[in-house]
Design a protein around this motif. Structure first.
Motif, short mmCIF file in Angstrom:
data_model
loop_
_atom_site.label_atom_id
_atom_site.label_comp_id
_atom_site.label_asym_id
_atom_site.label_seq_id
_atom_site.Cartn_x
_atom_site.Cartn_y
_atom_site.Cartn_z
N LEU A 116 79.37 3.43 43.52
CA LEU A 116 78.52 5.39 43.04
C LEU A 116 79.82 6.09 43.77
CD1 LEU A 116 75.27 4.77 42.68
CD2 LEU A 116 77.12 5.05 41.05
N ILE A 117 80.22 5.85 45.13
CA ILE A 117 80.89 6.14 46.05
C ILE A 117 82.27 6.56 45.44
CG2 ILE A 117 81.86 7.05 48.43
CD1 ILE A 117 78.80 5.56 49.55
N PHE A 118 82.62 5.30 45.12
CA PHE A 118 83.96 5.36 44.48
C PHE A 118 84.03 6.26 42.81
CE2 PHE A 118 85.00 1.09 46.56
CZ PHE A 118 85.16 1.64 47.60
N THR A 119 83.25 6.44 42.24
CA THR A 119 83.56 6.71 41.77
C THR A 119 83.66 8.35 40.75
OG1 THR A 119 82.50 4.49 40.75
CG2 THR A 119 82.25 6.15 38.45
N LEU A 120 82.33 8.87 41.47
CA LEU A 120 81.97 9.95 41.22
C LEU A 120 83.10 11.42 41.65
CD1 LEU A 120 78.31 10.00 42.82
CD2 LEU A 120 79.17 10.18 40.64
N PRO A 121 84.17 10.99 42.84
CA PRO A 121 84.85 12.21 42.83
C PRO A 121 85.96 12.25 41.50
CG PRO A 121 84.70 10.84 44.69
CD PRO A 121 83.66 10.02 43.67
N ALA A 327 93.24 6.59 25.94
CA ALA A 327 91.76 5.52 26.74
C ALA A 327 91.69 5.68 28.39
CB ALA A 327 91.85 4.23 25.48
N GLY A 328 92.65 6.50 28.65
CA GLY A 328 93.18 5.78 30.28
C GLY A 328 91.43 6.22 30.56
N GLY A 329 91.61 7.32 30.42
CA GLY A 329 90.12 8.20 31.37
C GLY A 329 89.00 7.18 31.58
N PRO A 330 88.80 6.43 30.10
CA PRO A 330 87.59 5.53 30.49
C PRO A 330 87.98 4.58 31.09
CG PRO A 330 87.40 6.08 28.25
CD PRO A 330 88.90 6.80 29.10
N ALA A 331 88.91 3.94 31.49
CA ALA A 331 89.21 2.78 31.31
C ALA A 331 89.60 2.55 33.11
CB ALA A 331 90.63 2.58 31.09
N VAL A 332 90.17 3.61 33.74
CA VAL A 332 89.98 3.73 34.87
C VAL A 332 88.36 4.06 35.62
CG1 VAL A 332 90.92 5.33 37.08
CG2 VAL A 332 92.31 4.92 35.09
N LEU A 333 88.16 4.75 35.04
CA LEU A 333 86.55 5.45 35.41
C LEU A 333 85.42 3.76 35.24
CD1 LEU A 333 83.90 6.90 36.07
CD2 LEU A 333 83.53 6.58 33.45
N ALA A 334 86.23 2.93 34.27
CA ALA A 334 85.66 1.34 34.55
C ALA A 334 86.14 0.99 35.66
CB ALA A 334 85.56 0.36 33.23
N THR A 336 87.32 1.88 38.38
CA THR A 336 86.17 2.47 39.52
C THR A 336 84.83 1.89 39.72
OG1 THR A 336 85.65 4.70 38.70
CG2 THR A 336 88.22 4.48 40.18
N LEU A 337 84.09 1.57 38.77
CA LEU A 337 83.08 1.37 38.70
C LEU A 337 83.09 -0.34 39.20
CD1 LEU A 337 81.05 2.81 35.97
CD2 LEU A 337 80.40 3.04 38.03
N SER A 338 83.94 -1.13 38.71
CA SER A 338 84.18 -2.44 39.20
C SER A 338 83.95 -2.45 40.33
CB SER A 338 85.16 -3.06 38.57
OG SER A 338 86.19 -3.02 38.93
N MET A 339 84.87 -1.12 41.23
CA MET A 339 85.25 -1.90 42.63
C MET A 339 84.14 -2.34 43.68
SD MET A 339 88.19 -1.39 42.92
CE MET A 339 88.62 -2.72 41.80
N GLY A 340 82.93 -2.22 43.48
CA GLY A 340 81.63 -2.64 44.44
C GLY A 340 81.54 -4.02 44.30
N ALA A 341 81.67 -4.09 42.20
CA ALA A 341 81.86 -5.43 42.70
C ALA A 341 82.72 -6.39 43.11
CB ALA A 341 81.83 -6.26 41.06
N ALA A 342 83.83 -6.02 42.41
CA ALA A 342 84.71 -6.71 43.66
C ALA A 342 84.92 -6.65 44.85
CB ALA A 342 86.73 -5.64 43.08
N GLU A 343 84.42 -6.10 45.44
CA GLU A 343 84.46 -5.87 47.25
C GLU A 343 83.42 -7.22 47.21
OE1 GLU A 343 83.84 -2.55 49.04
OE2 GLU A 343 85.30 -1.93 49.38
N TRP A 344 82.12 -7.56 46.49
CA TRP A 344 81.20 -8.23 47.67
C TRP A 344 81.49 -9.47 46.48
CZ3 TRP A 344 78.33 -11.62 43.31
CH2 TRP A 344 77.09 -12.58 44.36
N LEU A 390 83.68 -1.93 28.70
CA LEU A 390 82.84 -1.45 26.90
C LEU A 390 81.61 -0.56 27.16
CD1 LEU A 390 82.53 -5.04 25.86
CD2 LEU A 390 84.02 -3.58 24.98
N ALA A 391 81.07 -0.30 28.24
CA ALA A 391 80.17 0.66 28.58
C ALA A 391 80.43 1.35 28.25
CB ALA A 391 78.79 0.32 29.55
N VAL A 392 81.26 1.91 28.72
CA VAL A 392 81.73 3.01 29.57
C VAL A 392 82.87 3.46 28.02
CG1 VAL A 392 84.50 4.68 30.51
CG2 VAL A 392 82.44 3.11 31.85
N GLY A 393 83.31 2.80 27.73
CA GLY A 393 83.94 3.72 26.19
C GLY A 393 82.70 4.10 25.00
#
Length: 484
Positions: A116-121, A327-334, A336-344, A390-393
């Motif tokens: 959330l912290i990575f995505t909200l900005p 379609a760059g905006g949705p792709a980048v949003l997805a 950034t949202l995935s960075m939490g899963a990436a760190e885990w 897929l969800a963001v798109g």
């Protein structure tokens, strides 16, 4: 005849003669317990795990058995003779060591918070669109895009290097040392990034937003390094509120600006407060390794620059080439949202690699297990990124659903970022930095020369870079020395 008569004795032989004839051949009666059996049972674990009788002899001597006691109780000359017989009696059995606790096992909850912290900005760009667009009448990128992108890239690279430096200072000197690095480095990076934005022509509103952007990034770096994610999330609540309003209507420009100022001001206040707290905690330095030279943080900054450039190209490539919204905006949003899963999954990869090392018995076996671990973690991250894309798109208003090429290109970019972070976590910093910079430069050149469509170029270049990084990561995880 006398010899034959001796074969049938007329009287029994003396007892001492029978004992001398076969002192060990006679079976012990059932009622006569052998004290050596009792000792073998008592020391069964020690005897089974011993690789030499001397180990058992050392245990016997440590228990205080003297030579006289051994001779009296067990009928052996000394501890070494007794140990040799115990070693021969008890079969070898080397038990598996108890499983070690996994130092990398962490709950996924904090990483969801970081997502959330990575995505909200990112919602700030939508709220600030009246400022950054200017009075444009032609399609394509807004006039202030160059200043925003350059300032973001400079801030991203600087703050990546600063975060690495602050973490090393945190390990070597505690929170006070990390606070000193952040107190000096964060304002300097914000100044450099703001200067880079002002050096490019842009509307005044775009310059103002770029300055606010770099100030927020500097404050966020301070709070993340010091472990104050919840404070940062609280500072982002005004921006999140504005993003929720955007789902229904475009708020007046003044409202959007006020919300952005509230988030930036809250983050700056929280960061200043935390740095002040570290100064009050000044005391004896924490026990740890000495901090490396500041030059050791350079590759981490270059990696941040390369990742930022690749992300910017993914977000803006379609608009820059086709002069239309892509379609760059949705792709980048997805992403950034995935960075939490990436760190885990980075933590899980390190934990599973340690388990693979404990289970492997040969170097080849370790390499095979490392391949399995890496495949599992990469597949898990790409699966999460696919679901998010897929969800963001589907939820993004007016965005076309991601086709196979765009989705695969996004997965290739995600694999580059994840594998580069994995190598950095194991101390390999220069290779992912140079490879990401090279990939970004190649993709930018391909866009400028119109060699491929933006998504196709991203797919080809990022796939090649990801293949190299994953190959290096496989070799790295397959080495025993990596896991010390």
């Amino acid at each position: 005849m006398s010899g034959l008569l001796r074969l049938v004795p007329d009287e029994p032989e003396p007892a001492h003669a029978l004992a001398a004839a076969a002192p060990r051949a006679r079976a012990r009666p059932r009622w006569a317990a052998d004290p050596l059996d009792e000792l073998a049972e008592e020391l069964g674990g020690v005897c089974a795990a011993a690789v030499h009788p001397d180990e058992i002899a050392a245990v016997l001597e440590a228990d205080g058995l003297t030579g006289d006691q051994i001779a009296e109780r067990y009928g052996r000359h000394d501890a070494f003779e007794l140990a040799a017989e115990l070693y021969a009696r008890v079969p070898r059995s080397h038990p598996e060591p108890d499983p070690r606790p996994d130092p990398w096992r962490v709950a996924p909850g904090p990483f969801l918070l970081r997502s959330l912290i990575f995505t909200l900005p990112g919602l700030g760009y939508a709220l600030a669109s009246p400022l950054t667009d200017g009075n444009r009448e032609s399609p394509g990128l807004p006039a202030g895009t160059g200043a925003l992108v350059v300032s973001a890239l400079v801030a991203w690279a600087w703050n990546q290097a600063l975060a690495h430096r602050a973490y090393t200072r945190l390990a070597a000197g505690g929170r006070a040392a990390a606070g000193r690095s952040l107190a000096t480095g964060a304002p300097l990076g914000a100044l450099l990034a703001t200067g880079a934005a002002l050096a490019l022509p842009a509307p005044a509103g775009a310059h103002a937003f770029a300055a606010g952007q770099v100030l927020y990034l500097a404050a966020a770096t301070v709070l993340l390094v010091l472990g104050r994610e919840r404070l940062l999330l609280g500072a982002l609540l005004p921006t999140a509120t504005g993003g929720a309003v955007l789902l229904f209507t475009q708020p007046p420009p003044g409202v959007g600006v006020a919300l952005l100022l509230a988030s930036t001001g809250g983050a700056l206040f929280a960061a200043g407060h935390e740095i002040a707290r570290t100064r009050r905690e000044e005391g004896a330095p924490a026990a740890g390794p000495p901090a490396p030279s500041p030059l050791a943080s350079v590759p981490f900054g270059l990696f941040g620059l390369g990742c930022g450039a690749l992300t910017a190209l993914a977000a803006l490539g379609e608009s820059a080439v086709h002069r239309t919204g892509g379609a760059g905006g949705p792709a980048v949003l997805a992403l950034t949202l995935s960075m939490g899963a990436a760190e885990w999954l980075l933590h899980r990869c390190r934990g599973l690699a340690l388990a693979a090392l404990a289970a492997a018995t040969t170097t080849t076996g370790l390499l095979i297990r490392a391949v399995r671990v890496l495949t599992l973690c990469v597949t898990g991250y790409l699966a999460a990124l696919t679901v998010l894309a897929l969800a963001v798109g589907a939820l993004w208003p007016g965005a076309p659903p991601p086709d196979a090429v765009r989705l695969t290109a996004l997965l290739a970019l995600g694999a580059v970022l994840w594998s580069g972070l994995l190598l950095q976590a194991h101390g390999v910093a220069w290779l992912p930095a140079l490879l990401c910079l090279g990939a970004a430069g190649t993709q930018a050149a391909a866009l400028a020369l119109s060699l491929w469509a933006p998504a196709t170029g991203q797919l080809l270049i990022c796939t090649g870079a990801a293949a190299v990084l994953l190959a290096v990561a496989t070799a790295l995880l397959g080495r025993i020395t990596t896991h010390r």
